[in-house]
Design a protein around this motif. Sequence first.
Motif, PDB file in Angstrom:
ATOM      1  N   ASP A 214       0.855  -1.189   0.000  1.00 31.14           N
ATOM      2  CA  ASP A 214       0.000   0.000   0.000  1.00 31.14           C
ATOM      3  C   ASP A 214       0.892   1.241   0.000  1.00 31.14           C
ATOM      4  O   ASP A 214       1.494   1.591   1.017  1.00 31.14           O
ATOM      5  N   ALA A 215       0.959   1.903  -1.147  1.00 32.93           N
ATOM      6  CA  ALA A 215       1.882   3.042  -1.298  1.00 32.93           C
ATOM      7  C   ALA A 215       1.455   4.249  -0.470  1.00 32.93           C
ATOM      8  O   ALA A 215       2.254   5.160  -0.259  1.00 32.93           O
ATOM      9  N   ALA A 216       0.210   4.270   0.003  1.00 36.95           N
ATOM     10  CA  ALA A 216      -0.212   5.360   0.888  1.00 36.95           C
ATOM     11  C   ALA A 216       0.071   4.994   2.345  1.00 36.95           C
ATOM     12  O   ALA A 216       0.775   5.707   3.055  1.00 36.95           O
ATOM     13  N   VAL A 217      -0.472   3.837   2.779  1.00 35.11           N
ATOM     14  CA  VAL A 217      -0.389   3.459   4.194  1.00 35.11           C
ATOM     15  C   VAL A 217       1.034   3.046   4.605  1.00 35.11           C
ATOM     16  O   VAL A 217       1.489   3.353   5.705  1.00 35.11           O
ATOM     17  N   GLU A 218       1.739   2.365   3.701  1.00 36.03           N
ATOM     18  CA  GLU A 218       3.079   1.872   4.070  1.00 36.03           C
ATOM     19  C   GLU A 218       4.196   2.813   3.643  1.00 36.03           C
ATOM     20  O   GLU A 218       5.353   2.599   3.982  1.00 36.03           O
ATOM     21  N   TYR A 219       3.870   3.845   2.886  1.00 39.90           N
ATOM     22  CA  TYR A 219       4.939   4.695   2.352  1.00 39.90           C
ATOM     23  C   TYR A 219       4.633   6.182   2.527  1.00 39.90           C
ATOM     24  O   TYR A 219       5.135   6.810   3.458  1.00 39.90           O
ATOM     25  N   SER A 220       3.757   6.743   1.660  1.00 40.76           N
ATOM     26  CA  SER A 220       3.675   8.210   1.603  1.00 40.76           C
ATOM     27  C   SER A 220       3.209   8.858   2.900  1.00 40.76           C
ATOM     28  O   SER A 220       3.662   9.953   3.239  1.00 40.76           O
ATOM     29  N   GLN A 221       2.323   8.219   3.659  1.00 42.08           N
ATOM     30  CA  GLN A 221       1.814   8.885   4.870  1.00 42.08           C
ATOM     31  C   GLN A 221       2.882   9.049   5.955  1.00 42.08           C
ATOM     32  O   GLN A 221       2.737   9.868   6.842  1.00 42.08           O
ATOM     33  N   HIS A 222       3.962   8.272   5.882  1.00 41.99           N
ATOM     34  CA  HIS A 222       4.981   8.344   6.937  1.00 41.99           C
ATOM     35  C   HIS A 222       6.023   9.421   6.704  1.00 41.99           C
ATOM     36  O   HIS A 222       6.644   9.911   7.637  1.00 41.99           O
ATOM     37  N   ILE A 223       6.271   9.766   5.442  1.00 41.65           N
ATOM     38  CA  ILE A 223       7.447  10.587   5.125  1.00 41.65           C
ATOM     39  C   ILE A 223       7.336  12.004   5.706  1.00 41.65           C
ATOM     40  O   ILE A 223       8.201  12.419   6.475  1.00 41.65           O
ATOM     41  N   PRO A 224       6.256  12.749   5.396  1.00 43.26           N
ATOM     42  CA  PRO A 224       6.209  14.117   5.939  1.00 43.26           C
ATOM     43  C   PRO A 224       6.112  14.175   7.454  1.00 43.26           C
ATOM     44  O   PRO A 224       6.722  15.061   8.073  1.00 43.26           O
ATOM     45  N   VAL A 225       5.404  13.249   8.060  1.00 45.91           N
ATOM     46  CA  VAL A 225       5.209  13.335   9.507  1.00 45.91           C
ATOM     47  C   VAL A 225       6.523  13.148  10.255  1.00 45.91           C
ATOM     48  O   VAL A 225       6.786  13.777  11.276  1.00 45.91           O
ATOM     49  N   MET A 226       7.401  12.303   9.715  1.00 45.14           N
ATOM     50  CA  MET A 226       8.701  12.086  10.366  1.00 45.14           C
ATOM     51  C   MET A 226       9.524  13.376  10.381  1.00 45.14           C
ATOM     52  O   MET A 226      10.124  13.743  11.397  1.00 45.14           O
ATOM     53  N   ILE A 227       9.530  14.074   9.251  1.00 45.70           N
ATOM     54  CA  ILE A 227      10.321  15.303   9.151  1.00 45.70           C
ATOM     55  C   ILE A 227       9.717  16.414  10.016  1.00 45.70           C
ATOM     56  O   ILE A 227      10.429  17.113  10.749  1.00 45.70           O
ATOM     57  N   ILE A 228       8.385  16.552   9.937  1.00 45.00           N
ATOM     58  CA  ILE A 228       7.729  17.635  10.674  1.00 45.00           C
ATOM     59  C   ILE A 228       7.857  17.430  12.193  1.00 45.00           C
ATOM     60  O   ILE A 228       8.136  18.369  12.941  1.00 45.00           O
ATOM     61  N   ALA A 229       7.662  16.194  12.654  1.00 42.97           N
ATOM     62  CA  ALA A 229       7.773  15.921  14.087  1.00 42.97           C
ATOM     63  C   ALA A 229       9.192  16.257  14.565  1.00 42.97           C
ATOM     64  O   ALA A 229       9.381  16.875  15.612  1.00 42.97           O
ATOM     65  N   HIS A 230      10.171  15.890  13.744  1.00 45.32           N
ATOM     66  CA  HIS A 230      11.563  16.169  14.104  1.00 45.32           C
ATOM     67  C   HIS A 230      11.824  17.677  14.157  1.00 45.32           C
ATOM     68  O   HIS A 230      12.442  18.184  15.099  1.00 45.32           O
ATOM     69  N   MET A 231      11.335  18.412  13.147  1.00 46.51           N
ATOM     70  CA  MET A 231      11.557  19.863  13.111  1.00 46.51           C
ATOM     71  C   MET A 231      10.929  20.555  14.322  1.00 46.51           C
ATOM     72  O   MET A 231      11.524  21.434  14.927  1.00 46.51           O
ATOM     73  N   LEU A 232       9.689  20.148  14.641  1.00 45.95           N
ATOM     74  CA  LEU A 232       8.971  20.804  15.738  1.00 45.95           C
ATOM     75  C   LEU A 232       9.512  20.378  17.092  1.00 45.95           C
ATOM     76  O   LEU A 232       9.439  21.136  18.064  1.00 45.95           O
ATOM     77  N   GLY A 233      10.036  19.135  17.171  1.00 45.63           N
ATOM     78  CA  GLY A 233      10.456  18.601  18.456  1.00 45.63           C
ATOM     79  C   GLY A 233       9.299  17.922  19.167  1.00 45.63           C
ATOM     80  O   GLY A 233       9.105  18.083  20.376  1.00 45.63           O
ATOM     81  N   LEU A 234       8.484  17.183  18.402  1.00 50.14           N
ATOM     82  CA  LEU A 234       7.395  16.387  18.982  1.00 50.14           C
ATOM     83  C   LEU A 234       7.720  14.912  18.766  1.00 50.14           C
ATOM     84  O   LEU A 234       8.381  14.556  17.787  1.00 50.14           O
ATOM     85  N   PRO A 235       7.276  14.039  19.706  1.00 45.29           N
ATOM     86  CA  PRO A 235       7.664  12.627  19.584  1.00 45.29           C
ATOM     87  C   PRO A 235       7.063  11.932  18.363  1.00 45.29           C
ATOM     88  O   PRO A 235       5.859  12.022  18.120  1.00 45.29           O
TER      89      PRO A 235
END
Lengths: 64, 413
Positions: free
Chosen positions: B150-171
């Motif tokens: 599943d290119a949405a559930v297993e791939y695309s949905q994870h990419i932005p959230v990882m970067i944004i959480a890291h930038m903001l400093g949220l777990p």
Amino acid sequence: MRVRVDSSKCQGHNRCYALAPELFDVDDLGNASELNDGVVPAGLEDKARLAAANCPEFAIIIEE
Amino acid sequence: MTSVYGPVADWQSDFDHADPEYNRNIHAIWEDLKAAGCPIARTERYGGAWLPLTHEMVHEIAYDTDHFTSRTVVVGQIKPHEVDHLPEFASPPAPIGGAPPITSDPPFHQHARRLLLPAFAPKKIDPLRPEIERMCNELIDKMGDKDAVDAAVEYSQHIPVMIIAHMLGLPLEDADRFRSWVHLVLESVNAPREEREGRFHEFNEYLETHIRDHIENPREDLINDLLNAELMGTKLTSEMVGGMVTLILIAGIDTTWSGIGNSIWHLATNAVDRRRLAANPDMIPVAVEEFLRAYAPVTMARLVTEDHEFHGVQMKQHDWVLLPFPAANRDPEQFENPTEVVIDREVNRHSAFGLGIHRCIGSNLARLEMNVAVKVFLERFPDFELVTDEETVWSTGQVRGPRRLPVRVLSRR
């Protein structure tokens, strides 16, 4: 050929900088400006036209 | 969650952008409206809203901040002026709004925007490339050797959230919660209000807890920078920091997730483009711009500030106006063969990231994530195809992208 960025129109989409970093720079706030007083070195005319053709705000002016 | 409004009677006078049918058949709906001589659709849902479809109209509204305020940019069942007298629901008035600078108007807007821009400048974003590439490869490694992924559930949905959480400093462990709040804010706008209100409360409490923790335990991240920033000579209140964090978290996640998903959907349904890009990865940056044009994920909204006539229709104060940049991107007045996806299109002044003063602050990050995600997907799966149309599930509401996108892997590396 010369290029000019109309700073009143530029909103920082950064298309020009991505497509033609030899001709444009961007600052910390994303505002673009022309390098080298806007003089386009020979051989880079197509890149200048490409940058203008991809600016969503029509902010790049080409003077031939 | 079910809709409070029921099925759409017709798209000209009763449209509902949050009806599942809208995003699923968006291009046919626009074409039908335009063919029927309706460049601006209307609905009485949500207390009254307009949907203009031409580039000219979208451009004009985006630039006219006097007649169209950004105080709320997501169409909802309640308009801000209706709850201004209720302290528990009231949002800061124009020109500030609840999530600056996206909800702000001039002159305040530019002051808030300048606080966020440097973190998203190209020279700040470009160095993230290796990290995004590593994440994308790791997601594909995790898929193992299944026939279909599943290119949405297993791939695309994870990419932005990882970067944004890291930038903001949220777990990052809270990624599922972030996605559920994004769903709440953007997708379930026509669900019963009592179902929505409790969840909003939970989201605000989460942010308050993390902002308080940042005040007590300073560290190097964007929340910390915002807590120390000054706006017109005074430090930001924690409410304003909360508003800005809300903006970055909501706007930074499902928009790019949709952009990546839309790109993979196109490639999964178009063998010629897929093989061309797999064989010529140098073409990916130009192709990504075309995916952004043809499948722009984001439609913004404005509120009308005073009664006025707009292209032959009478707009009333407090009417909603949707700003469908994806429709503007398919206007034949502005683009040659707009309905055709031309992956090497040279002239491409698309407005996927908006027009005017509200140009998406995260556009450089979104572009980088899309470029890397498409490149890695094609490197690892040089050939793949859509499993079936029926199994593809589209988002609802103002951000359009596949939420489920099963693809059959035909070759892998």
